[in-house]
Write a protein that holds these residues in place. Sequence first.
Motif, mmCIF file in Angstrom:
data_model
loop_
_atom_site.group_PDB
_atom_site.id
_atom_site.type_symbol
_atom_site.label_atom_id
_atom_site.label_comp_id
_atom_site.label_asym_id
_atom_site.label_seq_id
_atom_site.Cartn_x
_atom_site.Cartn_y
_atom_site.Cartn_z
ATOM 1 N N GLU A 73 1.767 7.261 -6.497
ATOM 2 C CA GLU A 73 0.544 8.026 -6.760
ATOM 3 C C GLU A 73 -0.483 7.198 -7.520
ATOM 4 O O GLU A 73 -1.185 7.692 -8.404
ATOM 5 N N ASP A 74 -0.539 5.917 -7.150
ATOM 6 C CA ASP A 74 -1.525 5.033 -7.776
ATOM 7 C C ASP A 74 -2.423 4.520 -6.656
ATOM 8 O O ASP A 74 -2.141 3.512 -6.030
ATOM 9 N N ALA A 75 -3.496 5.237 -6.399
ATOM 10 C CA ALA A 75 -4.371 4.897 -5.271
ATOM 11 C C ALA A 75 -5.414 3.848 -5.629
ATOM 12 O O ALA A 75 -6.226 3.474 -4.807
ATOM 13 N N THR A 92 -6.920 -0.804 2.857
ATOM 14 C CA THR A 92 -6.231 -0.041 3.884
ATOM 15 C C THR A 92 -5.695 -0.997 4.944
ATOM 16 O O THR A 92 -6.165 -2.129 5.062
ATOM 17 N N ILE A 122 0.833 -1.203 0.000
ATOM 18 C CA ILE A 122 0.000 0.000 0.000
ATOM 19 C C ILE A 122 0.867 1.253 0.000
ATOM 20 O O ILE A 122 0.603 2.222 -0.733
ATOM 21 N N GLY A 123 1.929 1.210 0.800
ATOM 22 C CA GLY A 123 2.842 2.356 0.837
ATOM 23 C C GLY A 123 3.492 2.620 -0.502
ATOM 24 O O GLY A 123 3.628 3.768 -0.932
ATOM 25 N N LYS A 129 0.954 4.186 -2.910
ATOM 26 C CA LYS A 129 0.742 5.611 -2.624
ATOM 27 C C LYS A 129 1.934 6.437 -3.084
ATOM 28 O O LYS A 129 1.776 7.555 -3.583
ATOM 29 N N LYS A 130 3.121 5.882 -2.913
ATOM 30 C CA LYS A 130 4.332 6.584 -3.345
ATOM 31 C C LYS A 130 4.329 6.780 -4.853
ATOM 32 O O LYS A 130 4.802 7.793 -5.366
#
Length: 476
Positions: A137-139, A148, A130-131, A134-135
């Motif tokens: 920028e692909d949510a 989550t 998940i981290g 997000k890094k």
Amino acid sequence: MKDDIIYLVLLGSCIGFGQFYRKFQDQEQKKWIGTAFGFLVVLSVSGFHMLHLLFCYLVTSLIIIYINRRKCHIASFVFMFGYLFFFRSVTYLGWEAPPGHTNMIQMILTLKLVGLAFEVNAAYTKSKAIGQAKKDEDATAGGKPLDTVTDNEKALLKLDMLDILHYSFNYVGILTGPYFTYKTFRDAITLPFSIRADCIGATLEKLKVIPLYAGLFLLVSFIWPLDYATSTEFYEERSLFYRLMYVWPTFFIFRMRIYTGILLSECVCTMAGFGAYPKACQSKSGHGPSKDCSPMISNSEEHEYDFETVRNIDVVSTETCWTFRETMKYWNMCVQYWMAMYVYKRFPSKTYRTLATLAVSAIWHGVHAGYYFCICAAPFYLPIEDLYVKLFIKDATGTKLKVLNWICWVAKFFAFSYMGIAFLLLSIEKIWFYYGSVYHIAYIFWIVTYVVGVFIAQIKKRNARRTEKLQQSAAQ
């Protein structure tokens, strides 16, 4: 018999204590009281042998907390199963053998600590994924939001020595299980479900059938004692048919003993409120809820509850289902969940994963040859059953299906009984004496049956191909 009496007294004490334990509201107080009572149970049966358990807790806790979490589950597995082997072999070093009850506690502790390491590894892997997303920028993934990190997974990533101590030595399940995950333990402490569930009703529902199983165990074991199967009289004075059929009462005795012990262990959980979840969560043995229970916390008094999470055996299905393969699913279900999640699904070779899982199961049960004779024989019987189910039962209907199912049921329990006597006799000498007394007839029969089944299957395939060619010719 003395060990059985101690076992029953301790389980009875644990069941009774649950009536008070589940009512504690303060979470820290509840943890410490459960752990203190657990230490009292362990100390009462283990004495100084408790040092084995404390050493395993200490080393595995350090592995989980300080070793790279990509590898902590592997390191924990190797250490705990290696120590389990050492624990059972200390007599070869001239040391006193640990008591039988300590062995059972060590077995459950092994599953708990290794399972916890796997839970930590899974939480770490998920949080990293998940981290990374997000890094980058692909949510989203495939148009869906990424998962989550749950509160339980956050707790797993912040474990300390005390958290692992409470999970390892809480009195619930410490003697003979059932195995439950850290999430189940944490939920029992932090969520209000144990207060809302009908713990007394669930416990009484299990307790009411225990006298039947215990009574049958005592009666049948008195009439057909296991030791008789290794006596000279058994071989010299009894017919081959009698000797062969003797596996039926011995396995029946084993089943009644297991049913009694497992149901009592489940009662410890139900009375304490462990494993209580709303039915809407669709809980599964060992695993816990299949659906998120968070929305049900605020209105917990409005739901119906069950204890499927700690349900370790389904007696009715075990006795009535038709096939060997089905029966395995209903037996020691929480341990099977552990084996499936942490051995079967993780084993790199699909070809050998079943054999590897059963080998780990045999190692977990003990060092005696009988465990390997019994448990590792199952993968060789299952293809025979699968073959004949496919050949004759799969497409059968009506009376024919009923008759074939009954034949399959008899074959299933004979197979369990014949393999199971090795589990009970333990030593190679006793096992060989019994199997030699019946001329290894079952193993020979199964080999012949499999060869005949393969021959029939080939004939059916040839006939099917001929029929298909004739139909194609007629169509042209």
